[in-house]
Design a protein around this motif. Structure first.
Motif, mmCIF file in Angstrom:
data_model
loop_
_atom_site.group_PDB
_atom_site.id
_atom_site.type_symbol
_atom_site.label_atom_id
_atom_site.label_comp_id
_atom_site.label_asym_id
_atom_site.label_seq_id
_atom_site.Cartn_x
_atom_site.Cartn_y
_atom_site.Cartn_z
ATOM 1 N N GLY A 146 -10.716 12.109 -14.945
ATOM 2 C CA GLY A 146 -9.868 12.353 -13.770
ATOM 3 C C GLY A 146 -8.694 11.406 -13.675
ATOM 4 O O GLY A 146 -8.452 10.594 -14.567
ATOM 5 N N PHE A 147 -7.989 11.519 -12.548
ATOM 6 C CA PHE A 147 -6.707 10.811 -12.425
ATOM 7 C C PHE A 147 -6.763 9.575 -11.530
ATOM 8 O O PHE A 147 -5.814 8.787 -11.501
ATOM 9 C CB PHE A 147 -5.620 11.766 -11.903
ATOM 10 C CG PHE A 147 -6.006 12.539 -10.673
ATOM 11 C CD1 PHE A 147 -5.899 11.971 -9.423
ATOM 12 C CD2 PHE A 147 -6.482 13.844 -10.768
ATOM 13 C CE1 PHE A 147 -6.256 12.676 -8.274
ATOM 14 C CE2 PHE A 147 -6.849 14.569 -9.634
ATOM 15 C CZ PHE A 147 -6.733 13.976 -8.384
ATOM 16 N N ALA A 148 -7.849 9.353 -10.808
ATOM 17 C CA ALA A 148 -7.857 8.222 -9.861
ATOM 18 C C ALA A 148 -7.760 6.883 -10.568
ATOM 19 O O ALA A 148 -7.233 5.915 -10.021
ATOM 20 C CB ALA A 148 -9.122 8.272 -8.999
ATOM 21 N N ARG A 149 -8.281 6.810 -11.793
ATOM 22 C CA ARG A 149 -8.330 5.501 -12.468
ATOM 23 C C ARG A 149 -6.957 4.999 -12.893
ATOM 24 O O ARG A 149 -6.828 3.819 -13.227
ATOM 25 C CB ARG A 149 -9.305 5.503 -13.647
ATOM 26 C CG ARG A 149 -8.953 6.368 -14.838
ATOM 27 C CD ARG A 149 -9.932 6.075 -15.991
ATOM 28 N NE ARG A 149 -9.852 7.054 -17.062
ATOM 29 C CZ ARG A 149 -10.387 6.881 -18.261
ATOM 30 N NH1 ARG A 149 -11.027 5.763 -18.559
ATOM 31 N NH2 ARG A 149 -10.317 7.825 -19.179
ATOM 32 N N THR A 150 -5.971 5.876 -12.945
ATOM 33 C CA THR A 150 -4.622 5.405 -13.269
ATOM 34 C C THR A 150 -3.634 5.620 -12.116
ATOM 35 O O THR A 150 -2.436 5.372 -12.277
ATOM 36 C CB THR A 150 -4.079 6.078 -14.550
ATOM 37 O OG1 THR A 150 -4.229 7.485 -14.417
ATOM 38 C CG2 THR A 150 -4.815 5.589 -15.787
ATOM 39 N N ALA A 151 -4.129 6.072 -10.959
ATOM 40 C CA ALA A 151 -3.240 6.259 -9.799
ATOM 41 C C ALA A 151 -2.966 4.905 -9.135
ATOM 42 O O ALA A 151 -3.750 3.961 -9.266
ATOM 43 C CB ALA A 151 -3.902 7.200 -8.794
ATOM 44 N N ILE A 152 -1.863 4.828 -8.423
ATOM 45 C CA ILE A 152 -1.531 3.603 -7.691
ATOM 46 C C ILE A 152 -2.112 3.706 -6.293
ATOM 47 O O ILE A 152 -1.749 4.588 -5.502
ATOM 48 C CB ILE A 152 0.001 3.391 -7.635
ATOM 49 C CG1 ILE A 152 0.566 3.263 -9.058
ATOM 50 C CG2 ILE A 152 0.330 2.143 -6.814
ATOM 51 C CD1 ILE A 152 -0.024 2.117 -9.871
ATOM 52 N N TRP A 153 -3.015 2.819 -5.982
ATOM 53 C CA TRP A 153 -3.681 2.780 -4.689
ATOM 54 C C TRP A 153 -2.889 1.867 -3.748
ATOM 55 O O TRP A 153 -2.001 1.124 -4.173
ATOM 56 C CB TRP A 153 -5.110 2.265 -4.853
ATOM 57 C CG TRP A 153 -6.033 3.180 -5.624
ATOM 58 C CD1 TRP A 153 -5.823 3.716 -6.873
ATOM 59 C CD2 TRP A 153 -7.307 3.669 -5.206
ATOM 60 N NE1 TRP A 153 -6.887 4.492 -7.254
ATOM 61 C CE2 TRP A 153 -7.818 4.480 -6.249
ATOM 62 C CE3 TRP A 153 -8.087 3.493 -4.064
ATOM 63 C CZ2 TRP A 153 -9.068 5.115 -6.156
ATOM 64 C CZ3 TRP A 153 -9.334 4.114 -3.983
ATOM 65 C CH2 TRP A 153 -9.798 4.933 -5.009
ATOM 66 N N THR A 154 -3.262 1.943 -2.465
ATOM 67 C CA THR A 154 -2.595 1.137 -1.442
ATOM 68 C C THR A 154 -3.597 0.169 -0.836
ATOM 69 O O THR A 154 -4.741 0.555 -0.543
ATOM 70 C CB THR A 154 -2.065 2.064 -0.319
ATOM 71 O OG1 THR A 154 -1.271 3.083 -0.922
ATOM 72 C CG2 THR A 154 -1.231 1.310 0.684
#
Ligand SMILES: O=P(O)(O)OC[C@H]1O[C@@H](O)[C@H](O)[C@@H](O)[C@@H]1O
Length: 295
Positions: free
Chosen positions: A96-104
């Motif tokens: 999936g994509f969460a592991r490379t998304a920019i979190w806040t």
């Protein structure tokens, strides 16, 4: 505002934070809300210190606790209900994509840090659902990681996920995992055959397994280091256990050829039949508390 317990650090291309509490320390990258170090006070690292790990934008970090979400592993191997959530002609990246998304960063309070990944209007690219993620990291005598998915949309959403934790071990060939005796597992390194665990798990070859109906507590027993890493999970009934062993390790450019010896992944998960169904308005929390204890 950050308290004195939190400091910003840069790892190559990635913005990160260091959290300290009573001599213990955690490092987390903003990309992926990715914990990549956990050092309890006066102890060996609990997270595998991979000196080949890369900290580049858009690339997963090969150690720590990658967040696999909203699908786990190879996309095509997920249940149809999970695959049906994706709407894209592009190849689906593993995990999936969460592991490379920019979190806040949304909250800092003493020894607790909260990060969020808020779904944009219309959902994420190729995954059009209004599901927000919240990651809570609490550092006391243990490290407590909680990942909450909240469906703000009007459709029911099904996800698979994992906290893909890489633990440091003296030598994977000499450690054992307690808590799996009698459980069924899918041996993905052997054609996805279903097998039954008998006794303690120890490691003699490439291992890539999905254990089903796992209990809340598992232990990595490491007699050479005189320690037990105790994992206490919540909201999870499946566990992935992975070590790439000799040949697969050589294929990774972000792992030393002999790096497999000092690591073991035990991944708190919701995969296969344990996938999470989120009705509109519903939330689900999957978490793991990691304790460093004497044998
Ligand atoms: O290289 P990635 O995408 O981080 O995945 C690493 C491993 O992650 C594990 O969870 C999978 O079971 C393995 O099959 C996979 O190889």
């Amino acid at each position: 505002m950050p308290t004195p317990h939190l400091e910003t650090v840069k790892m190559d291309e990635l913005d990160c934070w260091r959290i300290r509490h009573n001599g213990a320390e955690v490092l987390v990258a903003q990309q992926g809300a990715h914990v990549f170090s956990y050092q309890p006070a006066d102890a060996k690292p609990v997270i595998w210190p991979n000196d080949k790990a890369v900290f580049k934008q858009g690339k997963g970090i090969r150690t720590g606790v990658p967040v696999c979400w909203p699908w786990f592993g190879v996309f095509e191997r997920n249940p149809q209900s999970v695959k049906a959530m994706r709407q894209s002609d592009q190849p689906a990246g593993a995990h999936g994509f969460a592991r490379t998304a920019i979190w806040t960063l949304v909250g800092v309070q003493d020894n607790r840090v909260e990060l969020a990944l808020i779904a944009p209007a219309g959902g994420f690219p190729g995954w059009p659902h209004q599901v927000d993620l919240n990651m809570s990291l609490l550092l006391d005598e243990q490290l407590h990681i909680r990942l909450t998915s909240h469906n703000r949309g009007t459709d029911t959403v099904t996800i698979s996920q994992a906290l893909h934790s890489y633990f440091a071990v003296s030598d994977v060939r000499n450690v054992q995992v307690e808590g799996l005796d009698g459980l069924d597992y899918i041996d993905t390194a052997d054609g996805w055959a279903t097998k039954k665990q008998s006794g303690l798990l120890h490691f003699t070859a490439e291992t890539d397994r999905i254990y089903l109906d796992t209990p809340a507590q598992l232990n990595i027993v490491d007699k050479d280091w005189q320690r037990r890493i105790q994992l206490t999970s919540e909201g999870s009934k499946s566990t992935v256990i992975w070590n790439p062993w000799t040949e697969r390790a050589k294929a990774f450019d972000d792992m030393a050829d002999d790096g497999w010896q000092g690591m073991l992944c035990i991944e708190t998960a919701n995969v296969l039949d344990d996938a999470v169904v989120l009705a509109p308005g519903a939330s689900h929390t999957m978490g793991v508390s990691i304790a460093n204890l004497p044998v």
